[in-house]
Design an enzyme around this catalytic site. Structure first.
Site, PDB file in Angstrom:
ATOM      1  N   THR A  75       4.594   9.099  -3.981  1.00  0.00           N
ATOM      2  CA  THR A  75       2.109   9.783  -3.355  1.00  0.00           C
ATOM      3  C   THR A  75       2.063  10.888  -4.623  1.00  0.00           C
ATOM      4  OG1 THR A  75       3.888  11.552  -2.144  1.00  0.00           O
ATOM      5  CG2 THR A  75       3.573   9.828  -1.652  1.00  0.00           C
ATOM      6  N   ASP A 124       9.462   1.708  -6.046  1.00  0.00           N
ATOM      7  CA  ASP A 124       8.734   1.551  -7.850  1.00  0.00           C
ATOM      8  C   ASP A 124       9.809   1.487  -9.020  1.00  0.00           C
ATOM      9  OD1 ASP A 124       9.124   4.698  -7.807  1.00  0.00           O
ATOM     10  OD2 ASP A 124       7.948   4.598  -6.361  1.00  0.00           O
ATOM     11  N   HIS A 151      16.971   1.192  -0.457  1.00  0.00           N
ATOM     12  CA  HIS A 151      15.632   0.175  -0.305  1.00  0.00           C
ATOM     13  C   HIS A 151      15.495  -1.281  -1.399  1.00  0.00           C
ATOM     14  CE1 HIS A 151      14.585   3.682   2.791  1.00  0.00           C
ATOM     15  NE2 HIS A 151      15.593   2.521   3.114  1.00  0.00           N
ATOM     16  N   CYS A 153      15.075 -15.653  -6.087  1.00  0.00           N
ATOM     17  CA  CYS A 153      14.703 -17.510  -4.940  1.00  0.00           C
ATOM     18  C   CYS A 153      15.649 -17.801  -3.986  1.00  0.00           C
ATOM     19  CB  CYS A 153      14.791 -18.629  -6.256  1.00  0.00           C
ATOM     20  SG  CYS A 153      15.258 -19.994  -4.684  1.00  0.00           S
ATOM     21  N   CYS A 158      18.152 -20.973  -4.327  1.00  0.00           N
ATOM     22  CA  CYS A 158      18.284 -21.518  -6.004  1.00  0.00           C
ATOM     23  C   CYS A 158      19.427 -19.753  -6.534  1.00  0.00           C
ATOM     24  CB  CYS A 158      18.536 -22.484  -6.800  1.00  0.00           C
ATOM     25  SG  CYS A 158      16.970 -21.190  -7.778  1.00  0.00           S
ATOM     26  N   ASN A 175      10.164  19.523   0.531  1.00  0.00           N
ATOM     27  CA  ASN A 175       9.229  19.136   0.683  1.00  0.00           C
ATOM     28  C   ASN A 175       7.929  19.699   1.313  1.00  0.00           C
ATOM     29  OD1 ASN A 175       8.887  16.153   2.343  1.00  0.00           O
ATOM     30  ND2 ASN A 175       8.728  17.324   3.705  1.00  0.00           N
TER      31      ASN A 175
HETATM   32 ZN    ZN Z   1      15.589 -21.259  -6.948  1.00  0.00          ZN
END
Ligand code: ZN
Length: 251
Positions: free
Chosen positions: A30, A110, A125, A133, A136, A218
């Site tokens: 942030t 990011d 994450h 894809c 494939c 924090n």
């Molecule tokens: Zn594909």
């Protein structure tokens, strides 16, 4: 202790130990201008524009059910092409180059740690810089999906090209999780920053730490504060900028 005294103490801990690990949450991003979709304003704007919570919009079942809406929300809220690394990112990269820092574990997708020069980055994450894809397995760049209107499709097989990020309802990558656990187990100094430690798996990962000092940075209090040697309630960018000044004076 004042914040400056705490930062000097943190500088001493960094210089004394050879195995520092950083664990970071949304607050690290942030400060580079990337909005936190989990925050109150993130929830508000998702409800206003989409009539749904970020958790629903970023869930696997919603992605399968309404891929067009998913990609619209995703591109608007999880991709910030103009974001640049801040002082926390650059300081962590410098500490890694100096041999002090062994790993960055992040909940952000990011890629700003890598942009700052960090090498050993464990992305719990996933990353919005990687796409694949679903048909494939061919890999695609972020630009590829941003250039496509609606649902991005594979050039080879026509399958949906999805971001390599962990959606709600999906499990974490076990290899990344294990590497993060091992890094924390081996750490002498664990710096946790920009997270309220409310989101899974952050809280659980801290239980792996058996080393010397735990330091929490924090803006607000966290459930782990009472276990920490140092708690600094300030902006993570400011703290890391001052930390590097302090380290350069002491070393
Ligand atoms: Zn594909």
């Amino acid at each position: 202790m004042t914040d400056l005294q705490k930062i000097d103490e943190l500088a001493r801990l960094v210089l004394a130990g050879g195995n520092v690990v950083f664990f970071g949450g949304a607050g690290v991003s942030t400060e580079s201008g990337i909005p936190d979709f989990r925050s109150e304003s993130g929830l508000f704007s998702a409800m206003q524009v989409y009539g749904r919570s970020p958790e629903e919009l970023l869930s696997y079942s919603f992605f399968r059910r309404e891929p067009e809406l998913f990609f619209r929300y995703y591109k608007e809220n999880l991709v910030s092409l103009d974001a640049k690394p801040n002082a926390a990112h650059t300081a962590l990269a410098e500490l890694e180059r100096g041999g002090k820092l062994k790993a960055v574990i992040t909940q952000n997708v990011d890629g700003l740690h890598q942009a700052a020069g960090s090498v050993n980055v464990l992305e719990l994450h996933g990353s919005n810089h990687r796409q694949y894809c679903m048909g494939c397995g061919v890999r695609y760049t972020l630009e590829y999906i941003l250039r496509q209107e609606g649902v991005p499709r594979c050039r080879e097989c026509g399958g949906i090209v999805r971001p390599d990020v962990v959606l709600y309802e999906e499990g974490l990558d076990q290899d990344v999780m294990q590497a993060a656990m091992l890094a924390i187990m081996g750490a002498e100094l664990l710096i946790v920053g920009g997270t309220s430690l409310a989101v899974y798996p952050a809280a659980g990962l801290l239980h792996c730490f058996r080393g010397g000092a735990l330091v929490l940075i924090n803006k607000s209090a966290t459930p782990a504060d009472r276990h920490a040697q140092l708690v600094i309630n300030d902006s993570i960018g400011i703290v890391f900028a001052k930390l590097m000044e302090s380290i350069n004076i002491f070393k």
